[in-house]
Design a protein around this motif. Sequence first.
Motif, PDB file in Angstrom:
ATOM      1  N   ALA A   1       0.832  -1.204   0.000  1.00  0.00           N
ATOM      2  CA  ALA A   1       0.000   0.000   0.000  1.00  0.00           C
ATOM      3  C   ALA A   1       0.864   1.250   0.000  1.00  0.00           C
ATOM      4  O   ALA A   1       2.033   1.224   0.414  1.00  0.00           O
ATOM      5  N   THR A   2       0.274   2.348  -0.460  1.00  0.00           N
ATOM      6  CA  THR A   2       0.917   3.659  -0.402  1.00  0.00           C
ATOM      7  C   THR A   2      -0.170   4.700  -0.158  1.00  0.00           C
ATOM      8  O   THR A   2      -1.297   4.541  -0.649  1.00  0.00           O
ATOM      9  N   PRO A   3       0.111   5.752   0.591  1.00  0.00           N
ATOM     10  CA  PRO A   3      -0.928   6.766   0.874  1.00  0.00           C
ATOM     11  C   PRO A   3      -1.325   7.515  -0.390  1.00  0.00           C
ATOM     12  O   PRO A   3      -0.480   7.896  -1.204  1.00  0.00           O
ATOM     13  N   GLY A   4      -2.623   7.725  -0.595  1.00  0.00           N
ATOM     14  CA  GLY A   4      -3.116   8.536  -1.691  1.00  0.00           C
ATOM     15  C   GLY A   4      -3.194  10.001  -1.305  1.00  0.00           C
ATOM     16  O   GLY A   4      -2.903  10.380  -0.159  1.00  0.00           O
ATOM     17  N   LEU A   5      -3.613  10.842  -2.236  1.00  0.00           N
ATOM     18  CA  LEU A   5      -3.684  12.277  -1.988  1.00  0.00           C
ATOM     19  C   LEU A   5      -4.686  12.621  -0.900  1.00  0.00           C
ATOM     20  O   LEU A   5      -4.522  13.602  -0.161  1.00  0.00           O
ATOM     21  N   ASP A   6      -5.758  11.824  -0.790  1.00  0.00           N
ATOM     22  CA  ASP A   6      -6.780  12.088   0.226  1.00  0.00           C
ATOM     23  C   ASP A   6      -6.508  11.338   1.522  1.00  0.00           C
ATOM     24  O   ASP A   6      -7.355  11.312   2.420  1.00  0.00           O
ATOM     25  N   GLY A   7      -5.328  10.744   1.653  1.00  0.00           N
ATOM     26  CA  GLY A   7      -4.971  10.017   2.861  1.00  0.00           C
ATOM     27  C   GLY A   7      -5.414   8.574   2.859  1.00  0.00           C
ATOM     28  O   GLY A   7      -4.987   7.781   3.702  1.00  0.00           O
ATOM     29  N   LYS A   8      -6.267   8.198   1.894  1.00  0.00           N
ATOM     30  CA  LYS A   8      -6.725   6.808   1.798  1.00  0.00           C
ATOM     31  C   LYS A   8      -5.612   5.957   1.196  1.00  0.00           C
ATOM     32  O   LYS A   8      -4.913   6.385   0.286  1.00  0.00           O
ATOM     33  N   LEU A   9      -5.454   4.723   1.718  1.00  0.00           N
ATOM     34  CA  LEU A   9      -4.414   3.844   1.201  1.00  0.00           C
ATOM     35  C   LEU A   9      -4.770   3.333  -0.194  1.00  0.00           C
ATOM     36  O   LEU A   9      -5.902   2.929  -0.452  1.00  0.00           O
ATOM     37  N   LEU A  10      -3.778   3.377  -1.098  1.00  0.00           N
ATOM     38  CA  LEU A  10      -3.912   2.797  -2.420  1.00  0.00           C
ATOM     39  C   LEU A  10      -3.202   1.450  -2.423  1.00  0.00           C
ATOM     40  O   LEU A  10      -2.105   1.325  -1.866  1.00  0.00           O
ATOM     41  N   LEU A  11      -3.813   0.452  -3.051  1.00  0.00           N
ATOM     42  CA  LEU A  11      -3.380  -0.939  -2.865  1.00  0.00           C
ATOM     43  C   LEU A  11      -2.876  -1.574  -4.157  1.00  0.00           C
ATOM     44  O   LEU A  11      -3.346  -1.261  -5.261  1.00  0.00           O
ATOM     45  N   VAL A  12      -1.920  -2.490  -4.006  1.00  0.00           N
ATOM     46  CA  VAL A  12      -1.446  -3.297  -5.113  1.00  0.00           C
ATOM     47  C   VAL A  12      -0.979  -4.641  -4.563  1.00  0.00           C
ATOM     48  O   VAL A  12      -0.405  -4.703  -3.468  1.00  0.00           O
ATOM     49  N   TYR A  13      -1.287  -5.710  -5.278  1.00  0.00           N
ATOM     50  CA  TYR A  13      -0.832  -7.050  -4.900  1.00  0.00           C
ATOM     51  C   TYR A  13       0.337  -7.463  -5.785  1.00  0.00           C
ATOM     52  O   TYR A  13       0.363  -7.177  -6.985  1.00  0.00           O
ATOM     53  N   LYS A  14       1.302  -8.151  -5.188  1.00  0.00           N
ATOM     54  CA  LYS A  14       2.343  -8.843  -5.947  1.00  0.00           C
ATOM     55  C   LYS A  14       1.956 -10.319  -6.000  1.00  0.00           C
ATOM     56  O   LYS A  14       1.602 -10.903  -4.975  1.00  0.00           O
ATOM     57  N   VAL A  15       2.006 -10.914  -7.193  1.00  0.00           N
ATOM     58  CA  VAL A  15       1.682 -12.332  -7.352  1.00  0.00           C
ATOM     59  C   VAL A  15       2.973 -13.129  -7.462  1.00  0.00           C
ATOM     60  O   VAL A  15       3.842 -12.804  -8.277  1.00  0.00           O
ATOM     61  N   VAL A  16       3.098 -14.156  -6.651  1.00  0.00           N
ATOM     62  CA  VAL A  16       4.258 -15.045  -6.692  1.00  0.00           C
ATOM     63  C   VAL A  16       3.783 -16.426  -7.122  1.00  0.00           C
ATOM     64  O   VAL A  16       2.842 -16.976  -6.555  1.00  0.00           O
ATOM     65  N   MET A  17       4.432 -16.969  -8.179  1.00  0.00           N
ATOM     66  CA  MET A  17       4.107 -18.306  -8.676  1.00  0.00           C
ATOM     67  C   MET A  17       5.249 -19.243  -8.269  1.00  0.00           C
ATOM     68  O   MET A  17       6.299 -19.284  -8.931  1.00  0.00           O
ATOM     69  N   PRO A  18       5.091 -19.999  -7.183  1.00  0.00           N
ATOM     70  CA  PRO A  18       6.189 -20.855  -6.707  1.00  0.00           C
ATOM     71  C   PRO A  18       6.665 -21.872  -7.742  1.00  0.00           C
ATOM     72  O   PRO A  18       7.863 -22.155  -7.824  1.00  0.00           O
ATOM     73  N   SER A  19       5.755 -22.410  -8.546  1.00  0.00           N
ATOM     74  CA  SER A  19       6.139 -23.477  -9.481  1.00  0.00           C
ATOM     75  C   SER A  19       7.001 -22.984 -10.629  1.00  0.00           C
ATOM     76  O   SER A  19       7.778 -23.739 -11.204  1.00  0.00           O
ATOM     77  N   THR A  20       6.867 -21.704 -11.009  1.00  0.00           N
ATOM     78  CA  THR A  20       7.674 -21.160 -12.105  1.00  0.00           C
ATOM     79  C   THR A  20       8.710 -20.165 -11.603  1.00  0.00           C
ATOM     80  O   THR A  20       9.461 -19.601 -12.400  1.00  0.00           O
ATOM     81  N   ARG A  21       8.705 -19.942 -10.268  1.00  0.00           N
ATOM     82  CA  ARG A  21       9.621 -18.974  -9.650  1.00  0.00           C
ATOM     83  C   ARG A  21       9.482 -17.597 -10.305  1.00  0.00           C
ATOM     84  O   ARG A  21      10.461 -16.896 -10.545  1.00  0.00           O
ATOM     85  N   SER A  22       8.248 -17.232 -10.597  1.00  0.00           N
ATOM     86  CA  SER A  22       7.968 -15.956 -11.262  1.00  0.00           C
ATOM     87  C   SER A  22       7.230 -15.028 -10.314  1.00  0.00           C
ATOM     88  O   SER A  22       6.475 -15.471  -9.442  1.00  0.00           O
ATOM     89  N   THR A  23       7.440 -13.731 -10.492  1.00  0.00           N
ATOM     90  CA  THR A  23       6.782 -12.709  -9.686  1.00  0.00           C
ATOM     91  C   THR A  23       6.308 -11.583 -10.592  1.00  0.00           C
ATOM     92  O   THR A  23       7.051 -11.144 -11.469  1.00  0.00           O
ATOM     93  N   TRP A  24       5.072 -11.134 -10.388  1.00  0.00           N
ATOM     94  CA  TRP A  24       4.543 -10.034 -11.175  1.00  0.00           C
ATOM     95  C   TRP A  24       3.769  -9.067 -10.288  1.00  0.00           C
ATOM     96  O   TRP A  24       3.156  -9.463  -9.296  1.00  0.00           O
ATOM     97  N   MET A  25       3.800  -7.792 -10.680  1.00  0.00           N
ATOM     98  CA  MET A  25       3.032  -6.770  -9.991  1.00  0.00           C
ATOM     99  C   MET A  25       2.441  -5.821 -11.040  1.00  0.00           C
ATOM    100  O   MET A  25       3.145  -5.387 -11.952  1.00  0.00           O
ATOM    101  N   PRO A  26       1.145  -5.497 -10.949  1.00  0.00           N
ATOM    102  CA  PRO A  26       0.540  -4.570 -11.907  1.00  0.00           C
ATOM    103  C   PRO A  26       1.192  -3.188 -11.822  1.00  0.00           C
ATOM    104  O   PRO A  26       1.839  -2.852 -10.831  1.00  0.00           O
ATOM    105  N   ASP A  27       0.977  -2.389 -12.847  1.00  0.00           N
ATOM    106  CA  ASP A  27       1.519  -1.031 -12.845  1.00  0.00           C
ATOM    107  C   ASP A  27       0.467   0.000 -12.447  1.00  0.00           C
ATOM    108  O   ASP A  27       0.617   1.185 -12.699  1.00  0.00           O
ATOM    109  N   LYS A  28      -0.629  -0.478 -11.825  1.00  0.00           N
ATOM    110  CA  LYS A  28      -1.692   0.422 -11.374  1.00  0.00           C
ATOM    111  C   LYS A  28      -2.048   0.117  -9.923  1.00  0.00           C
ATOM    112  O   LYS A  28      -1.965  -1.030  -9.475  1.00  0.00           O
TER     113      LYS A  28
END
Length: 440
Positions: free
Chosen positions: A378-405
């Motif tokens: 999370a990161t604070p937004g302009l109005d003080g509300k937290l903005l959220l993003v998930y990181k996805v971890v795929m253990p079987s392929t050892r891959s990690t991705w995170m959206p750009d929004k």
Amino acid sequence: MALLALMEKTGYNMVQENGQRKYGGPPPGWEGQPPPRGCEVFVGKIPRDMYEDHLVPLFERAGKIYEFRLMMEFSGENRGYAFVMYTNREAAQRSIQMLDNYEVRPGKFIGVCVSLDNCRLFVGSIPKDKKKDEIVEEMKKVTDGVTDVIVYPSSTDKSRNRGFAFVEYESHKAAAMARRKLIPGTFQLWGHSIQVDWAEPEKDVDEEVMQRVRVLYVRNLMLDTTEETLRQEFSYFKPGSVERVKKLTDYAFIHYRCRSDAVTALSVMNGAQIDGATVEVMLAKPAGAKDGGVAGRREGCSPLRPVGPPPRLGTVTLCVFVPSEELDRCVLPLMPGTPLSPTTLLSLKQSQIGSAVSLLEFYCRKHYWSPPEYHLYATPGLDGKLLLVYKVVMPSTRSTWMPDKLCVLLDDAKELAAQTALWNLGTVQYSQNTAGINPA
């Protein structure tokens, strides 16, 4: 005795060679060429002690069989899968509709899907600074029959590739020989060990369905290209022709008000420059299209059971789906006494899954992978509300991705993360549900 009785009844010949038992091919009285591409189906999850005397009459219900090939072990048991070639495509499609998930014995269900000769290999762990011409040259040095190489540019730096490529060969045999030569761990390109596997063919969608599509899929976009820019570029030839635009990372869907405008835009915009990037444009495939599924033909192994390590990132050829107006979201009353039985995610049709989170879980189970892990930031937004993003971890392929929004709602953040993972894995299920995400 049962097999002899079958042969006597039908007049078909049967011969065993190279680990398979062939019934027919051609059938009695057949003249001319073998049936065209698209007439063969793959059958998986066959009980190991079930043979042609039971299977042939079952599959004959759908139409005339040209050839039935049952894969065999040295012990005399079958290997759990077979290929059935019909004399026409209609019979092959009918067999999928009739016999996919058919209970051949109590508690034993077979899987049936279209089988296509696979001429494409996935090659992973390629140095990211290599260009298409360099990869083509190198692959032609070490393998025979290379006809094309497909390379996708990085979403952050269009001068670099994504670390993998798809190599097209002139025939299935040439691709199989190349795969055997490039066995992972024994072969290197540019001093790097590479990963090699079959790439699953793109699913065929009925031509009638594609004739109604008025949505374009656009890829290889810059991350900072906006939806408004895309709207202007894709309606330049006819202002007002674009109904709506949905962009996600470096790809987008352009919806037109009529099909003729979509077709015109396809010819005008494919290969065009947008914000310095050369874009690829194609008609998008409708979600839930009844194509019967596709199985790549693999040497001596069944695509429906785990063999060796899990497939590597990118082993699936990109298959793009767009929102289906026919997605059945109706709610029906549950009447007293309605018979209910336990079921699993894998028993569902893919068209019944409306969220990217569920589709990613379905994808992992289908490939016998560990479930995805979601890590919340999370990161604070302009109005003080937290903005959220998930990181996805795929253990079987050892891959990690995170959206750009970033998202305001927790569920939106998770849905967007799952969609990003599906895109990077090479399969996009863009549904009405995910299309409604509102990033901050």
